[in-house]
Design an enzyme around this catalytic site. Structure first.
Site, short mmCIF file in Angstrom:
data_model
loop_
_atom_site.label_atom_id
_atom_site.label_comp_id
_atom_site.label_asym_id
_atom_site.label_seq_id
_atom_site.Cartn_x
_atom_site.Cartn_y
_atom_site.Cartn_z
N SER A 126 -5.70 -1.41 -6.41
CA SER A 126 -5.34 -0.20 -6.17
C SER A 126 -3.77 0.22 -6.33
CB SER A 126 -5.66 0.70 -4.89
OG SER A 126 -7.08 1.04 -4.98
N LYS B 156 2.29 6.52 0.13
CA LYS B 156 0.94 6.65 0.11
C LYS B 156 0.58 7.30 1.33
CE LYS B 156 -3.40 4.33 -1.07
NZ LYS B 156 -3.98 2.94 -1.61
N SER C 276 -6.92 3.35 -5.74
CA SER C 276 -6.67 4.50 -4.93
C SER C 276 -5.46 5.00 -4.70
CB SER C 276 -7.41 3.91 -3.56
OG SER C 276 -6.32 3.10 -3.07
#
Ligand code: GLN
Length: 486
Positions: free
Chosen positions: A175, A76, A151
């Site tokens: 998330s 990420k 997210s």
């Protein structure tokens, strides 16, 4: 090849049926060919990945290396990577090359994993749909009209489309788990403090925790094992030995007490999603688990408490982005004040600004007691509810999200309805507990996630339950149409 388990891939590497360079090239080619429709990967690390793969091959040649040696993965874009852009999905950091590497990224590198690139995400991890990214939204591989969740939506979409066997994520209010559910993959957020936050761009420091996203619980266990452990560079990292996460993964579910919080099975939950989750719980029961209803009396306060605590912490954390030291700087500032105002005004997106304003408000002298202090007190009540529940049960099960993935644009004008997509996940972060999501069926051809919540540092039990469930079902093996060719 794309649907093989980590053990199978690792086995092929160890037996030299396949080299890490070949495997890396294979997944890089998949990203290039298939990600045009998804936008899940925002930075490719092609040449460095091939160098790392060559090194892994050397290790493998010498008979060294473990389960992750030579295995490609994605990170990420919230994790700092030396020499490679770390944007956190924001214009503010579009030009930011970190001078050091996050501990978790380093740990995975040391395990021999090969970083293919960085994944798209909601700006500074604020969001539940990946629509707040400066780099544009991510599409859900199961239906390109729908969001992948957020997210960590880039990581979830990439693993679901089999662009990489593994991806890292972070979870402040859901998330990792919510996008894992929306995309039909397995994701685990460990206990707060289990994984280092050093080099992970902070959103809400008392809630943020990194974790693993993978096809199956076993793959996630292998990845999480490598990420876990004490880090002297993170003062919230817990100095306690790491369990062997694979050792007990094969244990029977006989006698495992599973609690179903009655507050999580009410009107807020889509009835078709509820049906799939109930079927999944029946599978656990058929394997010998004991199902019990429990109560978390204060859990309905978790979203409001979170939306005081998280913005408060983010308003403090994001004050470092001032246009002076690094990141975005506005053109031709008139004076220092203008530099601050315009750099932040132009560099942050709307959702981030909304959170900073809420945070500054709840922390302001006149409102601190009424909002921030009150939210922290509520947080403690929620945590105590969980502590009490774990006196009666070993794990807690629920839906991960109240619905399947929604359509892009559907909730962008209504922040509160967006915030409610995390109603089942946020309490876990407030309490600092480990939680995971495993795929448990489909509604409207979209994946549904089963959330499993564990007691503190009981990741190995969670992964055991997830793995046993996946031995009896094959939801985790399914691949979205359009992504199922070599
Ligand atoms: N969706 C929640 C939020 O917007 C949680 C985000 C997260 O876990 N990073 O704050």
């Amino acid at each position: 090849m794309y649907n093989k388990s980590l053990r199978q891939l690792s086995d092929s590497l160890q037996k030299k049926e396949l080299s890490s360079v070949e495997l890396t090239q294979y997944f890089l080619a998949r990203i290039k060919r298939l990600d045009t429709s998804l936008n899940s990967v925002i930075t490719l690390n092609e040449s460095a990945a091939l160098v790392a793969a060559e090194q892994a091959d050397k290790q493998l040649q010498n008979g060294l290396g473990g389960l992750l040696t030579g295995i490609p993965l994605l990170h990420k874009d919230i994790f700092c990577t030396e020499g490679l852009r770390t944007s956190s999905g924001s214009k503010m950091l579009d030009n930011f090359i970190a001078p050091y590497t996050a501990t978790t990224v380093q740990q995975l590198q040391q395990s021999g994993a090969v970083m293919l690139g960085k994944t798209n995400m909601d700006e500074f991890a604020m969001g539940s749909s990946n629509e707040t990214s400066f780099y544009g939204g991510v599409k859900n591989p199961w239906d390109l009209q729908r969001v992948p969740g957020g997210s960590s939506g880039g990581s979830a979409a990439a693993v679901a489309a089999r662009l990489a066997p593994l991806a890292s994520g972070t979870d402040t209010g859901g998330s990792i788990r919510q996008p894992a559910a929306f995309c039909g993959i397995t994701g685990i957020k460990p206990t707060y403090g289990r994984v280092s936050r050093y080099g992970m761009i902070a959103f809400a420091s008392s809630l943020d925790q990194a974790g693993a996203m993978a096809k199956s619980s076993e793959d996630a266990a292998i990845m999480l094992q490598a990420m876990s452990g004490f880090d002297p560079k993170d003062s919230t990292s817990v100095d306690r030995p790491v369990d062997d996460l694979l050792q007990n993964i094969g244990r029977s579910l006989k006698g495992v007490r599973v609690g179903l919080p009655k507050e999580f099975f009410t009107e807020g939950l889509d009835s078709d999603v509820c049906e799939k989750v109930t079927e999944a719980i029946d599978v656990l029961k058929s394997a010998g688990a004991i199902i019990k209803e429990i109560s978390l009396p204060n859990i309905n306060l978790s979203v409001p408490a979170y939306y005081v605590v998280a913005p408060a912490e983010c308003s403090a954390n994001l004050s470092r982005f001032d246009g002076v030291r690094y990141g975005y700087r506005c053109d031709e500032p008139k004076d220092l004040e203008d530099l601050y105002k315009r750099s932040r005004g132009e560099g942050f997106g709307d959702e981030v600004k909304r959170r900073i304003m809420m945070g500054a408000y709840v922390l302001s002298a006149g409102y601190y007691d009424a909002y921030y202090k009150k939210a922290q007190q509520v947080r403690r009540l929620i945590q105590q509810d969980f502590v009490k529940a774990f006196e009666e049960v070993d794990i807690i099960a629920s839906a991960t999200a109240p619905s399947v993935a929604f359509k892009a644009g559907e909730k962008t004008d209504d922040p509160v309805s967006m915030y409610l997509s995390d109603i089942f996940t946020i309490g876990v972060n407030l309490a600092g507990l480990p939680g995971m999501s495993v795929p448990c069926g489909f509604v409207d051809q979209m994946p549904v996630g089963l959330q499993l919540i564990g007691n503190y540092f009981d990741e190995s039990r969670l992964l055991n339950v997830g793995h046993q469930y996946q031995q009896m079902t094959n939801w985790h093996d399914m691949i979205p149409t359009g992504f199922g060719q070599e």
